[in-house]
Design a protein around this motif. Sequence first.
Motif, PDB file in Angstrom:
ATOM      1  N   ASP A  61      14.315   4.543 -58.737  1.00 22.91           N
ATOM      2  CA  ASP A  61      14.999   3.227 -58.311  1.00 22.91           C
ATOM      3  C   ASP A  61      13.968   2.398 -58.134  1.00 22.91           C
ATOM      4  OD1 ASP A  61      17.753   4.357 -58.834  1.00 22.91           O
ATOM      5  OD2 ASP A  61      17.741   4.824 -56.707  1.00 22.91           O
ATOM      6  N   LEU A  62      13.044   2.658 -57.214  1.00 19.84           N
ATOM      7  CA  LEU A  62      12.113   1.812 -56.612  1.00 19.84           C
ATOM      8  C   LEU A  62      11.047   1.331 -57.889  1.00 19.84           C
ATOM      9  CD1 LEU A  62      10.762   3.568 -53.301  1.00 19.84           C
ATOM     10  CD2 LEU A  62      12.019   1.200 -53.625  1.00 19.84           C
ATOM     11  N   LEU A  63      10.905   2.106 -58.631  1.00 14.65           N
ATOM     12  CA  LEU A  63      10.331   1.821 -60.030  1.00 14.65           C
ATOM     13  C   LEU A  63      10.625   0.865 -60.858  1.00 14.65           C
ATOM     14  CD1 LEU A  63       8.028   5.137 -60.629  1.00 14.65           C
ATOM     15  CD2 LEU A  63       7.394   2.959 -59.253  1.00 14.65           C
ATOM     16  N   SER A  64      12.077   0.880 -60.740  1.00 17.49           N
ATOM     17  CA  SER A  64      12.770   0.035 -61.664  1.00 17.49           C
ATOM     18  C   SER A  64      12.594  -1.318 -61.109  1.00 17.49           C
ATOM     19  CB  SER A  64      14.166   0.594 -61.941  1.00 17.49           C
ATOM     20  OG  SER A  64      14.914   0.540 -60.774  1.00 17.49           O
ATOM     21  N   LEU A  65      12.392  -1.550 -59.945  1.00 17.25           N
ATOM     22  CA  LEU A  65      12.449  -3.087 -59.286  1.00 17.25           C
ATOM     23  C   LEU A  65      11.281  -3.729 -59.824  1.00 17.25           C
ATOM     24  CD1 LEU A  65      13.543  -2.229 -55.890  1.00 17.25           C
ATOM     25  CD2 LEU A  65      14.880  -3.317 -57.658  1.00 17.25           C
ATOM     26  N   PRO A  66      11.210  -4.986 -59.911  1.00 23.26           N
ATOM     27  CA  PRO A  66       9.885  -5.790 -60.112  1.00 23.26           C
ATOM     28  C   PRO A  66       8.851  -5.214 -59.222  1.00 23.26           C
ATOM     29  CG  PRO A  66      11.733  -7.355 -60.036  1.00 23.26           C
ATOM     30  CD  PRO A  66      12.258  -6.051 -59.162  1.00 23.26           C
ATOM     31  N   GLN A  67       7.674  -5.089 -60.071  1.00 22.47           N
ATOM     32  CA  GLN A  67       6.249  -4.446 -59.565  1.00 22.47           C
ATOM     33  C   GLN A  67       5.318  -5.815 -59.174  1.00 22.47           C
ATOM     34  OE1 GLN A  67       6.225  -1.056 -58.580  1.00 22.47           O
ATOM     35  NE2 GLN A  67       8.368  -1.376 -58.939  1.00 22.47           N
ATOM     36  N   SER A  68       4.781  -5.686 -58.085  1.00 20.20           N
ATOM     37  CA  SER A  68       3.909  -6.950 -57.793  1.00 20.20           C
ATOM     38  C   SER A  68       2.498  -6.418 -57.437  1.00 20.20           C
ATOM     39  CB  SER A  68       4.486  -7.821 -56.687  1.00 20.20           C
ATOM     40  OG  SER A  68       5.656  -8.279 -57.339  1.00 20.20           O
ATOM     41  N   ASP A  69       1.503  -7.169 -57.576  1.00 23.69           N
ATOM     42  CA  ASP A  69       0.074  -6.912 -57.221  1.00 23.69           C
ATOM     43  C   ASP A  69      -0.008  -7.796 -55.722  1.00 23.69           C
ATOM     44  OD1 ASP A  69      -0.894  -5.015 -59.245  1.00 23.69           O
ATOM     45  OD2 ASP A  69      -0.784  -6.898 -60.536  1.00 23.69           O
TER      46      ASP A  69
END
Length: 199
Positions: A61-69
């Motif tokens: 679920d967490l990995l399916s959310l937007p990923q940011s640097d």
Amino acid sequence: MFGKFLKRSRDAEEGRVPPGQVLTEKFPVLTYGPTPSLKPEEVRIFLDGLVEQPLELSWQDLLSLPQSDLTADFHCVTRWSKLDVQWRGVKVLDLMEQVKLRPQASAVLIHCYGGYTTNLTLDDFLRPENLLAHTLFGEALPREHGGPLRLIVPHLYAWKSAKWLRGFEFTGREKLGFWEVNGYHRRGDPWREERFSDE
């Protein structure tokens, strides 16, 4: 050697190093108690307390959310700072799109695997730079640095950037966490040297 000293002095002059801090090129590991051993797929993150509907998220679920640097300076209350630490993960603000807070919510108690806790006001928690980090310098977050998942709150001392993240309990008043109960400042602003409680 002299060149490195000049570089560090220049960084300090540019206002990146809070008072009382010394720069380090290393990334020291400081932990109270045992280091939890978790596989990413074992991680579950809860959001409960003063929310309309409690929620638990899996690693996927967490990995399916937007990923940011995020590249941010990291300040430990034990008086060392490391500049330009590179993280990747889920912004707190993107995570919070998944739940609705009740109007009386004003603070959050952060829970971790292993039993550690720390507290934040919502003003300190709901900042655009704050991150649930799973990657450090392009590699999976090492266990000793809080992997698989830790919170990053770069504007406060690093004990607020809780390792081995388990979840968030939203409350109507601040509940002090582990170090705060044991004499650390309730907030921990490095620019004000809020290291220890004045109460």
